[in-house]
Design an enzyme around this catalytic site. Structure first.
Site: not given
Lengths: 317, 151
Positions: A118-123, A141, A186, A239
């Site tokens: 999860a870090a840094p938390g965008s999603k 994370d 992700d 990505c």
């Protein structure tokens, strides 16, 4: 001023030339351009109309990102990152294509959602906004430092229904089987889709990195799938452009878990490229064509790979 | 993470303090409150707390909303945001003062305030607690990582 053009190593060029359906010149052009500045509006703290009006009042120019609900390209003389609105958490800086990960997850209020890396938390903040404060987001994370950034962003975004955990994502499937309605993986990757952000990625890349990281990605994907409830949905995203980190990983999941099925992904407003179906003599699972690739020159921003996986109920054909 | 729920007498004390200082009549009544080191109070939903109870290696739960100490209750930016409609002891700021506030620089109280603490408000958004100084200025309690950097 003329834009500097990135120089890629022979090894990276050789790899990129192997990719089917790629426009190498356009890719190098896209790598050479900086990423556009884009934000997501935080509907947990404000509404779209009010936020847009406040930003425009302060002189920012905003243009809707067509494939997102809450995303805007932003420009202006003042630095929005150092504005009151950013510090209060009304806006979140995020790449325009990265916003698709949560958009594609079909989150519904009331869901229990796991964001495995999860870090840094965008999603995670995006998922929280889609949950509308109902249900739970578990943001995990493995890195202590990155969890600090994650916790700060979840706080600033005003997420009240969150649990932040600090552990190896590969353990969730075993410890918490069939627990979550939605899972986002992700995965950490070689980042070949975001070279414009950091040209050093291109210098550091080697085939070995992609080979090594693909084993970790498979572990995370299997774990995320096992943590999913029957009938639940999962997004796998990276990505990067390497088939070993994308199609190969998803293909192996489909081989290892017979109740894992791919769903078609339909995104409006952005050009997508079909996935790689065969790589260096290996033919991937026949359903792999349901995944999508987005190249940096398709989006004018980052390059991404997305797969949407459903866990079928037992007995479901 | 050891979860210490706020209930019983402690919850009543915090609610009383929220009411006395800020005029809040409903201090996260439909949420669970938990307290961690240094009196940091976090709010979350009962459902979240229930799920957290089965998870291991939990780093944090819910939202940091307030800090409760012997000398008073201060609201975080998010705590004040959630309670904004109920807050009575507020300072309406103009743009320049709002920027100063988010730099954690003292702000002149142009309206009448009462008590030790005030909450700043700009464009309808509550921006956390400030401590009133004897000089008539409010000293914002904005954490370093939320501050607008000084030029």
């Amino acid at each position: 001023m003329e834009q500097r053009r990135i120089t890629l190593s022979e090894q990276l060029l050789a790899f990129l030339r192997e990719l089917p359906d790629i426009d190498l010149n356009s890719l190098i052009d896209a790598y050479s351009r900086p990423l556009p500045s884009s934000i997501r509006i935080n509907t947990l703290k404000t509404n779209m109309e009010k936020c847009l009006s406040l930003l425009r009042e302060d002189g920012y120019l905003l243009e809707k990102i067509p494939w997102t609900h809450y995303g805007y390209y932003v420009s202006g003389e003042e630095n929005l990152a150092e504005s009151i609105w950013h510090m209060l958490g009304l806006v979140y800086f995020q790449g325009p294509v990265s916003m698709l990960a949560a958009e594609l997850l079909d989150v519904e209020p009331g869901n229990h959602v796991l964001d495995l890396c999860a870090a840094p938390g965008s999603k995670s903040t995006h998922i929280a906004q889609l949950l509308q404060a109902s249900g739970v987001i578990v943001a995990n994370d493995i890195s202590v430092d990155r969890v600090k950034a994650l916790a700060s962003n979840m706080q600033k975004f005003g997420v009240i229904n969150s649990i932040i955990t600090l552990r190896d994502g590969r353990i969730f499937g075993k410890r918490y089987p069939s627990t979550f309605d939605r899972v986002l993986v992700d995965a950490p990757c070689s980042s070949l889709g975001i070279i414009s952000k950091d040209w050093g990625v291109a210098r550091r890349w080697s085939e070995r990195i992609s080979e090594r990281i693909s084993r970790l990605q498979l572990g995370l994907l299997l774990s995320g799938f096992d943590a999913l409830k029957p009938g639940g949905k999962m997004i796998y995203s990276t990505c990067t452009l390497h088939p070993l980190e994308n199609e190969a990983v998803v293909s192996e999941l489909l081989e290892k878990r017979e109740n894992a099925k791919l769903e078609n992904i339909n995104v409006e407003g952005i050009k997508t490229t079909k996935p790689v179906e065969e790589w260096r003599g290996i033919t991937f699972h026949p359903d792999i064509g349901r995944c999508i690739r987005i190249y940096p020159y398709d989006s004018g921003a980052e390059g991404f790979f997305f797969a949407k996986i459903v866990k079928q109920d037992h007995g479901e054909a | 993470m050891k979860i210490r729920r706020v209930d019983g007498e402690l919850r009543r004390q915090i609610e009383h303090e929220a009411n006395r200082t800020y005029g809040v009549s409903d201090f996260f009544s439909s949420y669970e409150l938990i307290i961690s080191g240094e009196g940091r109070v976090r709010a979350t939903t009962p459902e979240t707390l229930q799920l957290a109870s089965i998870l291991k290696k939990v780093d944090s739960i819910g939202l940091y909303v307030a800090k409760y100490r012997k000398w008073g209750l201060t609201l975080s930016i998010e705590g004040s945001h959630y309670l904004c409609q109920q807050l009575k002891n507020t300072l309406e700021l103009d743009r320049d003062d709002a920027v100063r506030w988010m730099m954690a620089a003292p702000v002149e109280a142009r309206q009448k305030t009462s008590g030790k603490f005030v909450v700043a408000r700009y464009h309808g958004f509550c921006m956390g607690t400030g401590v009133m100084g004897r000089d008539g200025r409010a000293y914002p309690q904005v954490p370093k990582w939320r501050r607008i950097p000084e030029e």
